[in-house]
Design a protein around this motif. Structure first.
Motif, mmCIF file in Angstrom:
data_model
loop_
_atom_site.group_PDB
_atom_site.id
_atom_site.type_symbol
_atom_site.label_atom_id
_atom_site.label_comp_id
_atom_site.label_asym_id
_atom_site.label_seq_id
_atom_site.Cartn_x
_atom_site.Cartn_y
_atom_site.Cartn_z
ATOM 1 N N ASP A 139 30.913 43.971 16.875
ATOM 2 C CA ASP A 139 30.690 42.583 16.462
ATOM 3 C C ASP A 139 30.393 42.518 14.964
ATOM 4 O O ASP A 139 30.889 41.631 14.258
ATOM 5 C CB ASP A 139 29.517 41.973 17.238
ATOM 6 C CG ASP A 139 29.694 42.060 18.738
ATOM 7 O OD1 ASP A 139 30.850 41.987 19.212
ATOM 8 O OD2 ASP A 139 28.672 42.202 19.446
ATOM 9 N N TYR A 172 26.437 27.897 15.020
ATOM 10 C CA TYR A 172 26.701 28.529 16.300
ATOM 11 C C TYR A 172 26.947 27.440 17.326
ATOM 12 O O TYR A 172 26.066 26.637 17.626
ATOM 13 C CB TYR A 172 25.545 29.434 16.748
ATOM 14 C CG TYR A 172 25.978 30.327 17.899
ATOM 15 C CD1 TYR A 172 26.939 31.304 17.692
ATOM 16 C CD2 TYR A 172 25.482 30.154 19.173
ATOM 17 C CE1 TYR A 172 27.391 32.102 18.731
ATOM 18 C CE2 TYR A 172 25.919 30.952 20.218
ATOM 19 C CZ TYR A 172 26.880 31.921 19.986
ATOM 20 O OH TYR A 172 27.327 32.707 21.013
ATOM 21 N N TYR A 206 35.493 31.215 14.884
ATOM 22 C CA TYR A 206 35.574 32.495 15.570
ATOM 23 C C TYR A 206 35.147 32.337 17.020
ATOM 24 O O TYR A 206 34.187 31.620 17.325
ATOM 25 C CB TYR A 206 34.658 33.507 14.869
ATOM 26 C CG TYR A 206 34.555 34.839 15.585
ATOM 27 C CD1 TYR A 206 35.536 35.803 15.438
ATOM 28 C CD2 TYR A 206 33.465 35.121 16.400
ATOM 29 C CE1 TYR A 206 35.453 37.031 16.091
ATOM 30 C CE2 TYR A 206 33.372 36.348 17.060
ATOM 31 C CZ TYR A 206 34.362 37.298 16.899
ATOM 32 O OH TYR A 206 34.270 38.488 17.559
ATOM 33 N N PHE A 207 35.850 33.004 17.931
ATOM 34 C CA PHE A 207 35.433 33.041 19.334
ATOM 35 C C PHE A 207 35.972 34.309 19.961
ATOM 36 O O PHE A 207 36.641 35.115 19.300
ATOM 37 C CB PHE A 207 35.876 31.778 20.086
ATOM 38 C CG PHE A 207 37.365 31.609 20.277
ATOM 39 C CD1 PHE A 207 37.930 31.633 21.546
ATOM 40 C CD2 PHE A 207 38.215 31.390 19.193
ATOM 41 C CE1 PHE A 207 39.294 31.453 21.741
ATOM 42 C CE2 PHE A 207 39.576 31.210 19.368
ATOM 43 C CZ PHE A 207 40.120 31.244 20.647
ATOM 44 N N SER A 208 35.674 34.534 21.235
ATOM 45 C CA SER A 208 36.025 35.807 21.853
ATOM 46 C C SER A 208 36.455 35.627 23.302
ATOM 47 O O SER A 208 36.330 34.548 23.894
ATOM 48 C CB SER A 208 34.834 36.772 21.799
ATOM 49 O OG SER A 208 33.889 36.445 22.801
ATOM 50 N N ASN A 223 33.447 42.953 12.943
ATOM 51 C CA ASN A 223 34.187 41.689 12.858
ATOM 52 C C ASN A 223 33.608 40.778 11.794
ATOM 53 O O ASN A 223 34.332 40.179 10.996
ATOM 54 C CB ASN A 223 34.172 40.978 14.207
ATOM 55 C CG ASN A 223 34.993 41.684 15.275
ATOM 56 O OD1 ASN A 223 35.704 42.644 14.999
ATOM 57 N ND2 ASN A 223 34.894 41.204 16.504
ATOM 58 N N GLY A 224 32.264 40.635 11.800
ATOM 59 C CA GLY A 224 31.623 39.747 10.828
ATOM 60 C C GLY A 224 31.863 40.203 9.406
ATOM 61 O O GLY A 224 32.128 39.381 8.512
ATOM 62 N N SER A 269 31.005 29.874 14.955
ATOM 63 C CA SER A 269 31.275 30.845 16.008
ATOM 64 C C SER A 269 30.925 30.197 17.340
ATOM 65 O O SER A 269 29.890 29.532 17.463
ATOM 66 C CB SER A 269 30.433 32.105 15.784
ATOM 67 O OG SER A 269 30.779 33.115 16.707
ATOM 68 N N THR A 323 28.412 38.533 15.628
ATOM 69 C CA THR A 323 29.423 38.439 14.571
ATOM 70 C C THR A 323 29.026 37.396 13.536
ATOM 71 O O THR A 323 29.134 37.640 12.322
ATOM 72 C CB THR A 323 30.794 38.118 15.182
ATOM 73 O OG1 THR A 323 31.221 39.238 15.964
ATOM 74 C CG2 THR A 323 31.835 37.837 14.115
ATOM 75 N N LEU A 324 28.560 36.246 13.989
ATOM 76 C CA LEU A 324 28.139 35.212 13.051
ATOM 77 C C LEU A 324 26.949 35.680 12.218
ATOM 78 O O LEU A 324 26.857 35.374 11.026
ATOM 79 C CB LEU A 324 27.785 33.927 13.801
ATOM 80 C CG LEU A 324 27.404 32.732 12.920
ATOM 81 C CD1 LEU A 324 28.579 32.298 12.056
ATOM 82 C CD2 LEU A 324 26.901 31.565 13.762
ATOM 83 N N THR A 384 29.483 36.858 20.097
ATOM 84 C CA THR A 384 29.904 35.936 19.034
ATOM 85 C C THR A 384 28.756 35.583 18.094
ATOM 86 O O THR A 384 28.981 35.304 16.917
ATOM 87 C CB THR A 384 30.498 34.645 19.630
ATOM 88 O OG1 THR A 384 29.580 34.099 20.583
ATOM 89 C CG2 THR A 384 31.833 34.923 20.306
ATOM 90 N N THR A 388 33.678 34.347 25.363
ATOM 91 C CA THR A 388 33.599 32.873 25.328
ATOM 92 C C THR A 388 34.478 32.284 26.423
ATOM 93 O O THR A 388 34.058 31.371 27.154
ATOM 94 C CB THR A 388 34.058 32.342 23.960
ATOM 95 O OG1 THR A 388 33.398 33.046 22.915
ATOM 96 C CG2 THR A 388 33.768 30.852 23.838
#
Length: 306
Positions: A257, A50, A129-131, A260-261, A8, A35-36, A32, A134
């Protein structure tokens, strides 16, 4: 997919959460990373990384130690002399939260400063994964560097997931955010937008409009909408999946978040999108019943397997 790990990319900040009286509790969180955290809790057999940039101050060292204590590495993320993490404070009105930020010179803004290190961190990952956050903390050149690295990893076999997570205060102009997010969607396999964000950014009139618009760009889309049903767009069809109602939420921080995870953990475990959304809803419902962005692993696992 290549490799077995999950990565992430983004900014994990120091989190100050309000307690009774004048006391504050310090933790570590960021969209992020949240989520991770959930993804790692629910799929702990996969190495978790991360990807960011860190300072060399005591807070950064404590942050990296906290990651390691919970089984999360930082890959080849650079350690930048003199840099430090960003900070935010949460204040609650009932269960609803508001945030105050101090992040203008955060180390994470340099996460794409070392192209080789970034590429190394993304090598052999089954999922990246990113957002939109980010993207928002990076300048134009760094955004291009990041998206090029993600595209390269995707071409090598990594699955890419992206949450647009639009936060207007982080962007100079709405049009800049639109362009950056569309560029990110071009290298995305799974999109996890939130309807109110998409309504603000692109003017979508309803979740169905968001799902249809993004379904033309990305093969798998899940539109989150708080306690309203999530909407799956995949294989040319739209499918609503009811959320789990929580009568008395304690703190909504990190709910999306964690959704999402959980969704990504279920998909990596071979669950179909509908089942993955059901599990993600249960996890999000559990998260809003505890304080802070990071629910205990045991809480997340119990909700996921319920």
């Amino acid at each position: 997919m290549t490799g077995n790990g999950v990565a992430s990319i983004g900014e994990c900040m120091l989190e100050l959460s309000g307690q009774a009286g004048p006391n504050w509790r310090m933790g570590f969180a960021g969209d992020t990373f949240n989520t991770l955290w959930a993804l790692h809790a629910l799929n702990s057999d996969r190495p978790a990384t991360y990807v960011s940039a860190f300072g060399d101050d005591p807070f950064s060292r404590d942050q990296i130690d906290f990651f390691a204590q919970n089984g999360i590495g930082i890959g080849a993320s650079p350690i930048i002399p003199g840099a430090r993490p960003g900070l935010y404070a949460i204040t609650l009105t009932g269960a609803e939260r508001s945030f105050t930020y101090w992040r203008g010179d955060a180390a994470a803004r340099q996460l794409a400063s070392d192209t080789a290190a970034l590429a190394k961190s993304l090598e052999n990952q089954s999922l990246i994964y990113f957002s939109g956050i980010t993207l928002a903390i990076l300048d134009d050149a760094a955004r291009k560097t990041l998206l090029a690295a993600v595209a390269k990893a995707r071409a090598a076999g990594s699955l890419v997931a992206f949450d647009p997570n639009y936060r207007p205060r982080l962007w100079r102009r709405r049009e800049e955010a639109q362009t950056a997010i569309l560029d990110a969607l071009a290298v995305t396999d799974i999109a996890l937008p939130t309807f109110p964000d998409e309504q603000m950014l692109f003017g979508d009139a309803a979740p169905q409009k968001t799902a249809q618009r993004l379904g033309k760009l990305v093969g798998e889309v899940v539109v989150k909408n708080g306690e309203e049903p999530a909407l799956i767009a995949a294989s040319g069809t739209l499918q609503p999946v009811p959320a789990v109602h929580v009568a008395a939420p304690v703190d909504t921080t990190g709910a999306g978040d964690s959704f999402n995870g959980a969704y990504l953990a279920a998909r990596l475990a071979g669950q179909a999108p509908t089942e993955a959304v059901l599990r993600a809803h249960r996890v999000a419902a559990a998260v809003v019943q505890v304080r802070g962005a990071l629910a205990p692993f045991e809480t997340l696992r119990a909700a996921f397997e319920d």
